[in-house]
Design an enzyme around this catalytic site. Structure first.
Site, mmCIF file in Angstrom:
data_model
loop_
_atom_site.group_PDB
_atom_site.id
_atom_site.type_symbol
_atom_site.label_atom_id
_atom_site.label_comp_id
_atom_site.label_asym_id
_atom_site.label_seq_id
_atom_site.Cartn_x
_atom_site.Cartn_y
_atom_site.Cartn_z
ATOM 1 N N HIS A 1 3.721 -9.208 -9.343
ATOM 2 C CA HIS A 1 3.362 -8.332 -8.220
ATOM 3 C C HIS A 1 2.241 -7.389 -8.660
ATOM 4 O O HIS A 1 2.096 -7.080 -9.858
ATOM 5 C CB HIS A 1 4.586 -7.520 -7.783
ATOM 6 C CG HIS A 1 5.603 -8.316 -7.022
ATOM 7 N ND1 HIS A 1 6.650 -7.743 -6.331
ATOM 8 C CD2 HIS A 1 5.729 -9.658 -6.835
ATOM 9 C CE1 HIS A 1 7.375 -8.685 -5.763
ATOM 10 N NE2 HIS A 1 6.844 -9.861 -6.053
ATOM 11 N N CYS B 1 9.721 -3.613 -8.520
ATOM 12 C CA CYS B 1 8.577 -2.738 -8.804
ATOM 13 C C CYS B 1 8.987 -1.269 -8.807
ATOM 14 O O CYS B 1 8.476 -0.470 -9.595
ATOM 15 C CB CYS B 1 7.464 -2.997 -7.791
ATOM 16 S SG CYS B 1 6.746 -4.654 -7.966
ATOM 17 N N CYS C 1 8.857 -3.392 -3.876
ATOM 18 C CA CYS C 1 10.183 -4.009 -3.840
ATOM 19 C C CYS C 1 11.074 -3.329 -4.889
ATOM 20 O O CYS C 1 10.638 -2.431 -5.620
ATOM 21 C CB CYS C 1 10.076 -5.509 -4.113
ATOM 22 S SG CYS C 1 9.710 -5.901 -5.851
ATOM 23 N N GLU D 1 1.918 -4.213 -8.416
ATOM 24 C CA GLU D 1 2.351 -2.988 -9.112
ATOM 25 C C GLU D 1 2.703 -3.269 -10.566
ATOM 26 O O GLU D 1 2.389 -2.471 -11.458
ATOM 27 C CB GLU D 1 3.597 -2.394 -8.427
ATOM 28 C CG GLU D 1 3.446 -2.072 -6.957
ATOM 29 C CD GLU D 1 3.944 -3.212 -6.072
ATOM 30 O OE1 GLU D 1 3.510 -4.364 -6.269
ATOM 31 O OE2 GLU D 1 4.752 -2.946 -5.172
#
Lengths: 151, 151
Positions: free
Chosen positions: B57, B90, B87, B59
């Site tokens: 992801h 993260c 999410c 992040e």
């Protein structure tokens, strides 16, 4: 000690070997392996200090390594063996991976994902706790005891 | 469009540029930048498909890149700008990083961390939501609309 081949204890012992590498490197001693069809497809240990990276938990590295090995994102037929209960970040990653089973050595009452009131793992993920619990916990206790004595 | 220099909108627009790179690469269009003392020290976009890695992801990559840049694990003086609400994975990483601020474009009611009943970010982390929300949401909507039309 030897364990019945391909048993949960057998693979947790592999995760413990990884945790010992972390211990020797002065990292919080947590290790993980990912197994598919009785084959270890990924192994890793905590490297947050060496890599200066809070995301370098054993499980995160193992998820990435397993996906690299498979050439696929999802781990629906795989089992994660990890010596200490995953934190929220790692459980969140396990969710995305849709991993079939998570086998845990010792619990982490403070930072473990199961301290949350909701289950954040994938609903299809089976969880087994307490495999080689004594050994996994003892390694953590020894590490933190040494840290306290050296401070 | 131009935004007041060093404003939250200014840096969110940088995150949006990253999200656009993801869009162009046929990835779920989420982008992130990490800023310290008005300087972008990390930028990343979602690469889960390209890398075959559910942990890739925006992040997560940004946390790792920022820590690499600083040579330090913790981000207590930094701000994460991310186009879509993080999410659970993260947010769990944000917790470990102790990041000072998290600035969010648009919410994710389904997979966002705030769908949990407990706050999993670090208690010291300040959260701002809705910065360039329309633009961040529109990019996601366009992406998923195209996906539906092509299936």
């Amino acid at each position: 000690m030897s364990y019945t081949i391909y048993s949960d204890e057998y693979f947790m012992n592999e995760a413990l070997k990884e945790a010992n590498y972390a211990f020797e490197a002065d990292e919080v001693p947590i290790g993980a392996v990912i197994v598919m069809k009785n084959k270890v497809i990924a192994r890793a240990h905590n490297l947050t200090e060496k890599l200066n990276d809070v995301t370098a938990h054993a499980e995160m590295q193992a998820f990435t390594a397993a996906a690299n090995y498979l050439g696929a994102k999802y781990l629906q037929e795989a089992t994660l063996y990890v010596t200490v209960e995953p934190c929220i970040m790692c459980a969140g990653a396990a969710y995305w991976s849709q991993i079939q089973r998570v086998v845990i050595g010792t619990s982490d009452n403070k930072r473990g994902y199961s301290s949350l009131s909701e289950n954040i793992l994938h609903p299809k993920t089976e969880v087994v706790k307490g495999v080689l619990e004594t050994e996994c916990r003892a390694l953590m206790q020894t590490f933190f005891q040494m840290k306290r004595e050296n401070n």
